[in-house]
Design a protein around this motif. Structure first.
Motif, mmCIF file in Angstrom:
data_model
loop_
_atom_site.group_PDB
_atom_site.id
_atom_site.type_symbol
_atom_site.label_atom_id
_atom_site.label_comp_id
_atom_site.label_asym_id
_atom_site.label_seq_id
_atom_site.Cartn_x
_atom_site.Cartn_y
_atom_site.Cartn_z
ATOM 1 N N ALA A 30 0.837 -1.199 0.000
ATOM 2 C CA ALA A 30 0.000 0.000 0.000
ATOM 3 C C ALA A 30 0.869 1.245 0.000
ATOM 4 N N ASN A 31 1.938 1.222 0.792
ATOM 5 C CA ASN A 31 2.845 2.367 0.859
ATOM 6 C C ASN A 31 3.684 2.488 -0.410
ATOM 7 N N TYR A 32 4.144 1.351 -0.935
ATOM 8 C CA TYR A 32 4.964 1.392 -2.148
ATOM 9 C C TYR A 32 4.149 1.833 -3.358
ATOM 10 N N TYR A 33 2.963 1.287 -3.517
ATOM 11 C CA TYR A 33 2.149 1.657 -4.669
ATOM 12 C C TYR A 33 1.743 3.124 -4.611
ATOM 13 N N ARG A 34 1.472 3.624 -3.402
ATOM 14 C CA ARG A 34 1.172 5.050 -3.258
ATOM 15 C C ARG A 34 2.384 5.881 -3.679
ATOM 16 N N SER A 46 11.704 10.401 -17.977
ATOM 17 C CA SER A 46 11.792 8.966 -18.244
ATOM 18 C C SER A 46 11.255 8.154 -17.063
ATOM 19 N N ILE A 47 10.706 6.992 -17.401
ATOM 20 C CA ILE A 47 10.265 6.007 -16.415
ATOM 21 C C ILE A 47 10.774 4.652 -16.878
ATOM 22 N N PHE A 48 11.517 3.976 -16.033
ATOM 23 C CA PHE A 48 11.954 2.605 -16.294
ATOM 24 C C PHE A 48 11.317 1.701 -15.244
ATOM 25 N N ILE A 49 10.699 0.615 -15.691
ATOM 26 C CA ILE A 49 10.193 -0.392 -14.759
ATOM 27 C C ILE A 49 10.698 -1.748 -15.228
ATOM 28 N N VAL A 50 11.460 -2.402 -14.359
ATOM 29 C CA VAL A 50 11.953 -3.757 -14.627
ATOM 30 C C VAL A 50 11.322 -4.667 -13.596
ATOM 31 N N GLY A 51 10.669 -5.749 -14.036
ATOM 32 C CA GLY A 51 9.981 -6.572 -13.058
ATOM 33 C C GLY A 51 9.752 -7.997 -13.485
ATOM 34 N N TRP A 52 9.513 -8.829 -12.492
ATOM 35 C CA TRP A 52 9.033 -10.194 -12.707
ATOM 36 C C TRP A 52 7.676 -10.132 -13.390
ATOM 37 N N ASP A 53 6.893 -9.115 -13.012
ATOM 38 C CA ASP A 53 5.625 -8.848 -13.668
ATOM 39 C C ASP A 53 5.376 -7.353 -13.645
ATOM 40 N N ILE A 54 4.692 -6.860 -14.666
ATOM 41 C CA ILE A 54 4.204 -5.476 -14.700
ATOM 42 C C ILE A 54 2.781 -5.576 -15.223
ATOM 43 N N VAL A 141 12.578 0.276 -10.339
ATOM 44 C CA VAL A 141 11.902 1.394 -10.997
ATOM 45 C C VAL A 141 12.810 2.610 -10.910
ATOM 46 N N ILE A 142 12.960 3.327 -12.019
ATOM 47 C CA ILE A 142 13.779 4.540 -12.023
ATOM 48 C C ILE A 142 12.971 5.661 -12.665
ATOM 49 N N ILE A 143 12.881 6.783 -11.976
ATOM 50 C CA ILE A 143 12.123 7.940 -12.447
ATOM 51 C C ILE A 143 13.088 9.089 -12.712
ATOM 52 N N ASP A 144 13.129 9.553 -13.955
ATOM 53 C CA ASP A 144 13.930 10.728 -14.356
ATOM 54 C C ASP A 144 15.405 10.590 -14.017
ATOM 55 N N ASP A 145 15.892 9.370 -13.845
ATOM 56 C CA ASP A 145 17.285 9.117 -13.472
ATOM 57 C C ASP A 145 17.671 9.824 -12.185
ATOM 58 N N GLU A 146 16.680 10.111 -11.330
ATOM 59 C CA GLU A 146 16.944 10.800 -10.068
ATOM 60 C C GLU A 146 16.420 10.034 -8.851
ATOM 61 N N LEU A 147 15.459 9.181 -9.068
ATOM 62 C CA LEU A 147 14.854 8.397 -7.997
ATOM 63 C C LEU A 147 14.798 6.940 -8.441
ATOM 64 N N ALA A 148 15.151 6.030 -7.532
ATOM 65 C CA ALA A 148 15.066 4.600 -7.847
ATOM 66 C C ALA A 148 14.368 3.868 -6.713
ATOM 67 N N PHE A 149 13.567 2.889 -7.088
ATOM 68 C CA PHE A 149 12.997 1.926 -6.145
ATOM 69 C C PHE A 149 13.591 0.562 -6.482
ATOM 70 N N SER A 150 13.917 -0.202 -5.455
ATOM 71 C CA SER A 150 14.401 -1.572 -5.685
ATOM 72 C C SER A 150 14.057 -2.409 -4.466
ATOM 73 N N GLY A 152 11.738 -6.124 -3.207
ATOM 74 C CA GLY A 152 10.994 -7.354 -3.450
ATOM 75 C C GLY A 152 9.656 -7.154 -4.126
ATOM 76 N N MET A 153 9.260 -5.908 -4.389
ATOM 77 C CA MET A 153 7.899 -5.645 -4.842
ATOM 78 C C MET A 153 7.803 -5.471 -6.353
ATOM 79 N N ASP A 154 6.876 -6.203 -6.952
ATOM 80 C CA ASP A 154 6.485 -6.043 -8.341
ATOM 81 C C ASP A 154 5.168 -5.295 -8.419
ATOM 82 N N VAL A 155 4.878 -4.781 -9.610
ATOM 83 C CA VAL A 155 3.536 -4.301 -9.903
ATOM 84 C C VAL A 155 2.769 -5.518 -10.405
ATOM 85 N N ALA A 156 2.173 -6.241 -9.484
ATOM 86 C CA ALA A 156 1.560 -7.530 -9.806
ATOM 87 C C ALA A 156 0.309 -7.726 -8.971
ATOM 88 N N VAL A 157 -0.531 -8.644 -9.397
ATOM 89 C CA VAL A 157 -1.740 -8.942 -8.629
ATOM 90 C C VAL A 157 -1.370 -9.691 -7.352
#
Length: 736
Positions: A30-34, A46-54, A141-150, A152-157
């Motif tokens: 809930a906190n990560y998705y927010r 730019s937005i980069f998303i690398v995942g097991w699932d998106i 996840v990388i946003i504008d080459d200034e913020l990164a998330f890394s 255990g969390m995917d954007v997945a059901v």
């Protein structure tokens, strides 16, 4: 102990080392998705998303937040809006191409779904290069080459949950049924480390695409590293925990055709365990890697004050998970506890019972390790065989260099334990500092709070299938070995793509249905043409003839029996005129029944199974309407029954489909009536007239198919030119 000098001087345990200007663990989805929603909202370049699932269907906001948001909550709708409003924004989605094991959980046509839902500045690639049995398991996840998330969390059901982990939570439902409490951890970082992660993600992308899709933009950050301000895209809901902390990125990369294997995650975890002196805290989805258990056991014996707490999941899902992971955890625990006092080791799960008597346990998906107050790891790697050698993984290790760092790392650890054990952060620290740590932690403070319980996996398995299923479910090496080449290199065999599996399965099913119908007609008396003809002849003079013919057509359609053979048989029995009338009645009846049958299947899941392919059929029917159906009927590009089923899944109305079927089937049915009637007449009286009618009917049949194809080509070309003229006129109008 100078932690930084101990680990970061060992360049075998990381791909790169750098510094995080700000770092903030983000606990539970809930906190990560927010936070992800807020960061995407602020993205400019730019937005980069690398995942097991998106998964395009995932709602990033829930409840009142979703209702109050001015922007879409569903991630595909949010990205579509952002990319449409800002054509200069580039979005890159890199998702694993998946495996047959997750057939029911994930969008099958993932690339097509994203391509359909988003504009051209959103690019999607499916990674099918991982060796067979492995997966793309990094979550970055990388946003504008200034913020990164890394982490255990995917954007997945089946991921979203709050830190309260209510046993009954209406929002824990992604449209396919509710799921239980779910715990995970991600980390947000800014500063120099983001540059390094940006390079890693670009490398991952560029190795999968051709030259025209290569990313060549500079990774220069527009936000200075030395500023005290947070990046513009930093999520408002996330408060930084650490500042100016050293960190390292460790990877697992399996052997692939263009890449040498890397096992930095394995080496880093073993090296960190060797640094432990007093307390190791681990959260992990799985704990079955014997090498890790042996390292922990050695360190426990070398350091009498050391204690180890591992929090994991409780109930396994399915036989494969039970025998490949829970059975392995029995061995892991036995190795870990060998020769060690009970009070120094605890492998536990977090469970609760609410006031209504509902019991539940958290599904732990996090991959966290905290060594004393000196190091902590947040990553994608499980303590499993595959994460150490076969999957692609990315872990971030943070290294304390100041007393404040140590205090913050200890607080982060205690905060996680507090969530699982039901005690306050201060209580947790006092238990760690005192005696009988685990005895106190496992006492439930409140009746309905979450509490820690020792895991006993023997109630789930006797390990009888462990040796059989572990090499499949948790392999250390590819299921299919690489092939040596003449030049000394080796060729890795990747997982078969999900799309390829679906296409192959569809072709096989259709072939089996068509072939089965043919074999039945050849080998089963009551399905043979002669039997059908005899049956029809017995009905020739019956007042129920048309009803019987319609019933035969319906049954034949369900069995994928060739409609042409049946129509010829009807014409042979009833003649050129009544054969056409009865045949058309049967065709329309079979069409209607199979249309409704296809619609029923679609409502129960076939639409989501086929995905955007159905949307493309929708578009064809919408553009061409009755004419399009008629063309499909005149040109037999697919089996009659299959077209009926697919039409039922599409959005075309039955009345239009029946009208198109009538117009498309009537001309060939008339010709089949002539041909069938001529065949019957020739059998009875082979005169030149009857032979001439037969030859003429066959020629007309060929000319009809040829002419229909030419008509379609002409129509499409004319329509294409009209669309181009219309587009040009629009562009001129916009310029004026």
């Amino acid at each position: 102990m100078d932690a930084a000098n101990t680990i970061l001087q060992n360049d075998e345990v990381y791909t790169l080392k750098s510094t995080a200007r700000y770092a903030a663990p983000v606990v539970d989805c809930a906190n990560y998705y927010r936070a992800l929603h807020e960061a995407i909202e602020k993205a400019q370049r730019s937005i980069f998303i690398v995942g097991w699932d998106i998964d395009s269907r995932v709602r990033l906001l829930r409840g009142e937040e979703e209702k109050a948001s001015e922007l879409p909550s569903v991630i595909s709708e949010l990205i579509n809006l952002k990319a449409s409003e800002n054509p200069d924004l580039r979005v890159y989605l890199l998702r694993w191409d998946s495996s047959l094991a997750f057939f029911g959980m994930r969008e099958i046509w993932a690339k097509e779904v994203w391509d359909e839902k988003t504009p051209e500045n959103v690019h999607t690639v499916l990674d099918g290069s991982i060796p067979m049995g492995g997966s793309q398991h990094q979550k970055i996840v990388i946003i504008d080459d200034e913020l990164a998330f890394s982490g255990g969390m995917d954007v997945a059901v089946h991921r979203w949950d709050t830190r309260e982990h209510r046993l009954v939570e209406p929002e824990r439902d992604d449209g396919d049924g509710s799921y239980g409490p779910f715990h995970d951890v991600q980390v947000a970082v800014s500063g120099p480390i983001v540059k390094e992660l940006s390079k890693l993600v670009r490398w991952r992308w560029n190795r999968l695409v051709d030259e025209t899709q290569q990313i060549t933009e500079s990774t220069e950050q527009r936000h200075p590293d030395n500023t005290d301000q947070l990046p513009n895209c930093w999520p408002q809901s996330v408060k930084p925990l650490l500042e100016n902390i050293d960190c390292a990125v460790s990877q697992t990369i399996p052997f692939m055709d263009d890449v040498e294997p890397v096992q930095e995650v394995r080496k880093m975890l073993l090296a960190l365990i060797e640094q432990a002196e007093e307390f190791i805290y681990i959260e992990n989805q799985f704990a079955n890697r014997g090498e890790i258990a042996e390292a922990l056991n050695r360190r426990l014996k070398a350091c009498p004050k050391l204690r180890v707490l591992i929090v994991s999941s409780y109930q396994p899902k399915g036989t494969m998970e039970t025998e490949a992971y829970w059975a392995g955890r029995i061995d892991f625990k036995r190795i870990l506890e060998n020769g060690i006092e009970d009070e120094r080791v605890l492998v536990a799960y977090s469970g609760s019972t609410n006031k209504e008597g509902v019991e539940g346990q958290k599904r732990v998906h996090a991959k966290v390790m905290v060594i004393d107050d000196a190091y902590f790891v947040i990553g994608s790697s499980n303590l499993s065989n595959r994460s150490m050698s076969l999957d692609t993984e990315c872990d971030l290790t943070f290294v304390a260099s100041t007393e404040k760092h140590r205090e913050q790392i200890a607080w982060f650890r205690n905060d996680l334990i507090s969530e699982h054990a039901g005690w306050s952060v201060e209580d947790v620290q006092s238990f760690i500092d005192g005696e009988n740590t685990f005895k106190q932690l496992t006492q439930c403070k409140e009746k309905y709070a979450y509490c820690l319980h020792e895991a006993d996996d023997k109630i789930f398995t006797d390990q009888s299938l462990q040796q059989l299923l572990t090499p499949i479910g948790d392999p250390q090496e590819p299921i299919v070995p690489s092939i040596p080449l003449f030049n000394g290199k080796r060729l890795s065999i990747p997982n078969p793509s999900k799309r390829g599996l679906v296409i192959t399965a569809t072709i096989v099913i259709i072939a089996l249905l068509v072939g089965g119908g043919y074999l039945l007609s050849q080998n089963v008396d009551w399905m043979s043409k002669d039997h059908l003809q005899a049956l029809l002849e017995s009905l020739r003079d019956s007042p129920w003839a048309i009803i019987a013919v319609c019933g035969i057509y319906i049954i034949a359609g369900i069995l994928f029996f060739p409609v042409t053979v049946l129509s010829l048989a009807v014409a042979m029995v009833f003649g050129a005129v009544w054969g056409v009338i009865y045949g058309m009645a049967g065709v329309m009846a079979s069409t209607a029944v199979l249309f409704f049958f296809g619609h029923l299947i679609g409502d129960k899941g076939l639409r989501s199974f086929i995905g955007p392919k159905i949307n493309k059929i929708d578009k064809k029917f919408a553009e061409n309407g009755i004419f399009g159906v008629a063309v499909i009927r005149m040109i037999p590009i697919a089996p009659f029954s299959l077209v009926n089923l697919v039409a039922g899944i599409s959005s075309i109305k039955l009345v239009y489909f029946l009208a198109g079927t009538f117009l498309g089937m009537l001309p060939p049915m008339i010709i089949k009536g002539v041909v069938g009637g001529s065949i019957a007449d020739i059998i009875r009286d082979p005169t030149p007239k009857h032979i001439g009618l037969l030859v003429g009917g066959l020629v007309a049949w060929i000319l009809l198919a040829y002419g229909s194809q030419k008509l379609v080509n002409y129509f499409q070309n004319t329509r294409g030119k009209s669309k181009n003229l219309e587009q040009s006129a629009t562009e001129v109008h916009e310029q004026v």
